[in-house]
Scaffold this active site. Structure first.
Site, short mmCIF file in Angstrom:
data_model
loop_
_atom_site.label_atom_id
_atom_site.label_comp_id
_atom_site.label_asym_id
_atom_site.label_seq_id
_atom_site.Cartn_x
_atom_site.Cartn_y
_atom_site.Cartn_z
N ALA A 66 0.86 -1.00 -0.06
CA ALA A 66 0.11 0.03 -0.02
C ALA A 66 1.11 1.18 0.07
O ALA A 66 2.21 1.12 0.33
CB ALA A 66 -0.96 0.14 1.16
N GLY A 112 0.56 -4.97 0.64
CA GLY A 112 -0.84 -4.83 0.10
C GLY A 112 -0.55 -5.74 -1.30
O GLY A 112 -1.28 -6.31 -1.86
N GLU A 115 -0.79 -9.27 -0.42
CA GLU A 115 -2.46 -9.46 -0.20
C GLU A 115 -3.14 -9.45 -1.37
O GLU A 115 -4.12 -10.13 -1.47
CB GLU A 115 -2.72 -8.29 0.73
CG GLU A 115 -2.14 -8.61 2.23
CD GLU A 115 -2.50 -7.44 3.08
OE1 GLU A 115 -2.01 -6.23 2.73
OE2 GLU A 115 -3.04 -7.52 4.23
N GLU A 135 4.30 -5.20 7.59
CA GLU A 135 3.60 -4.10 8.23
C GLU A 135 4.08 -4.00 9.56
O GLU A 135 4.01 -2.88 10.24
CB GLU A 135 1.94 -4.61 8.03
CG GLU A 135 1.34 -4.19 6.85
CD GLU A 135 1.42 -5.36 5.86
OE1 GLU A 135 2.32 -6.28 5.86
OE2 GLU A 135 0.76 -5.24 4.67
N1 COA Z 1 4.61 3.10 -0.40
C1 COA Z 1 5.04 4.18 -1.00
N2 COA Z 1 6.19 4.34 -2.00
C2 COA Z 1 6.90 3.40 -2.12
C3 COA Z 1 6.60 1.83 -1.66
C4 COA Z 1 5.38 2.07 -0.87
N3 COA Z 1 4.94 0.95 -0.19
N4 COA Z 1 7.56 1.18 -1.89
C5 COA Z 1 8.13 1.76 -2.44
N5 COA Z 1 8.11 3.02 -2.82
C6 COA Z 1 8.52 4.14 -3.36
C7 COA Z 1 9.84 4.53 -2.78
O1 COA Z 1 9.47 5.64 -1.69
C8 COA Z 1 10.53 5.34 -3.66
O2 COA Z 1 10.12 6.30 -4.25
P1 COA Z 1 11.24 7.55 -4.40
O3 COA Z 1 12.02 7.31 -5.54
O4 COA Z 1 10.30 8.85 -4.73
O5 COA Z 1 11.88 7.91 -3.12
C9 COA Z 1 10.52 4.20 -5.22
O6 COA Z 1 9.37 3.56 -4.67
C10 COA Z 1 11.49 3.22 -5.10
O7 COA Z 1 11.86 2.50 -4.00
P2 COA Z 1 13.11 2.28 -3.19
O8 COA Z 1 12.93 2.04 -1.82
O9 COA Z 1 14.01 3.42 -3.38
O10 COA Z 1 13.65 1.13 -3.93
P3 COA Z 1 14.66 -0.18 -3.37
O11 COA Z 1 15.00 -0.97 -4.53
O12 COA Z 1 15.77 0.73 -2.33
O13 COA Z 1 13.68 -0.78 -2.24
C11 COA Z 1 12.06 -2.13 -1.54
C12 COA Z 1 12.59 -1.75 -2.55
C13 COA Z 1 10.41 -2.90 -2.03
C14 COA Z 1 12.66 -3.12 -0.37
C15 COA Z 1 11.57 -0.79 -0.75
O14 COA Z 1 10.84 0.18 -1.66
C16 COA Z 1 10.36 -0.99 0.29
O15 COA Z 1 10.96 -1.48 1.56
N6 COA Z 1 9.25 -0.55 0.29
C17 COA Z 1 8.12 -0.70 1.21
C18 COA Z 1 7.71 -2.08 1.35
C19 COA Z 1 6.65 -2.05 2.42
O16 COA Z 1 6.63 -2.03 3.70
N7 COA Z 1 5.35 -2.44 2.05
C20 COA Z 1 4.11 -2.49 3.06
C21 COA Z 1 3.26 -1.38 2.86
S1 COA Z 1 1.98 -1.52 4.10
#
Ligand code: COA
Length: 259
Positions: A66, A112, A115, A135
């Site tokens: 999400a 999400g 999910e 989460e």
């Molecule tokens: N919500 C909002 N933005 C998200 C996102 C999320 N769940 N997941 C990734 N993004 C965005 C990042 O903020 C970043 O945006 P920016 O370039 O404007 O800063 C872009 O997507 C790329 O992500 P980034 O974190 O730079 O990539 P990465 O390769 O370093 O890491 C992940 C990849 C998936 C490990 C990492 O993005 C992450 O942990 N995301 C969140 C996962 C999460 O907790 N999901 C559950 C949400 S309830």
């Protein structure tokens, strides 16, 4: 409705929805969830569409969760509403669709994202996919059905571990747990999905929709055996049943009218 966050493609009874926010790793914001609802609703009502695939754009992510930026300052009430509405219009909606939905997990499927994949009828992953429910590392719990569907798919103990550790698993581990049915390369993903969809399309779409309902009912507070009896009986009133049994007795391939 014009879509800004998803793409829809139709090709010979097979529809593909692609979540198209690659710069945000296809994170599910409110607008994307609403567009997905409309997209699924329209495709489900289209008698020409027999199978729906859903995937994420790019080769890095299916859906990274999400959109955290949208709810980071929500109140208790807003948080509850976010989960309730999302479950209603997307996650439960997809699970209960009449048309089979296959998730093509082509990279990160987190929160999400996992999910959503779990709400689909089954899943195929690419070998670079990583899955998890992170989460609790953000101070919340999965709110789009993750606490229910993950234990249904992989068992309570392993689900508890994944949720408590907020850890990620590889595609191969997901396969060994029964979370995904196949693991393939990026190049093999669409051909395999198309092949499986073709096998599904050979069968009665009416019977398949009734089977979806009966299987889903075994995971709800209703008696799935009773649903099976009712839907089994209802099949006898369909044109597909007449065609399927007649074709078998006439030793020919069935041509299902889908009614
Ligand atoms: N919500 C909002 N933005 C998200 C996102 C999320 N769940 N997941 C990734 N993004 C965005 C990042 O903020 C970043 O945006 P920016 O370039 O404007 O800063 C872009 O997507 C790329 O992500 P980034 O974190 O730079 O990539 P990465 O390769 O370093 O890491 C992940 C990849 C998936 C490990 C990492 O993005 C992450 O942990 N995301 C969140 C996962 C999460 O907790 N999901 C559950 C949400 S309830």
């Amino acid at each position: 409705m014009t879509f800004e966050n998803i793409l829809i493609e139709k090709n010979n009874q097979l529809a593909t929805i692609t979540i198209n926010r690659p710069k945000k790793l296809n994170a599910l914001n409110k607008a994307t969830i609403e567009e997905l609802h409309e997209g699924f609703k329209t495709l489900d009502a289209d008698a020409d569409v027999k199978v729906i695939l859903i995937t994420g754009s790019g080769e890095k992510a299916f859906v990274a969760g999400a959109d955290i930026s949208e709810f980071s300052n929500f109140s208790v009430e807003e948080g509850g509403k976010l989960a309730a509405k999302g479950q209603e219009i997307l996650f439960d909606f997809v699970e209960n669709l009449n048309t089979p939905v296959i998730a093509l997990v082509n990279g990160f499927a987190l929160g999400g994202g996992l999910e959503l994949a779990m709400a689909c009828h089954f899943r195929i992953a690419t070998d670079n996919a990583r899955m998890g429910l992170p989460e609790t590392s953000l101070g919340v719990i999965p709110g789009y059905g993750g606490t229910q569907r993950l234990p249904q798919l992989i068992g309570k103990g392993k689900a508890m571990e994944l949720i408590m550790t907020a850890g990620m698993i590889s595609a191969e581990e997901a396969k060994s747990l029964g979370l995904v049915n196949y693991v393939v390369s990026q190049e093999e993903l669409l051909p395999l999905a198309t092949k499986i969809a073709g096998k599904i399309m050979n069968n009665s779409s009416v019977a398949i929709s009734k089977a979806i309902k009966a299987v889903n009912d075994s995971f709800r507070n209703v008696n799935g055996f009773e649903t099976e009896v009712t839907e089994f009986g209802n099949c006898f009133g369909t044109e597909d049943f007449k065609e399927g049994t007649t074709a078998f007795l006439e030793k020919r391939k069935a041509e299902f009218p889908g009614k």
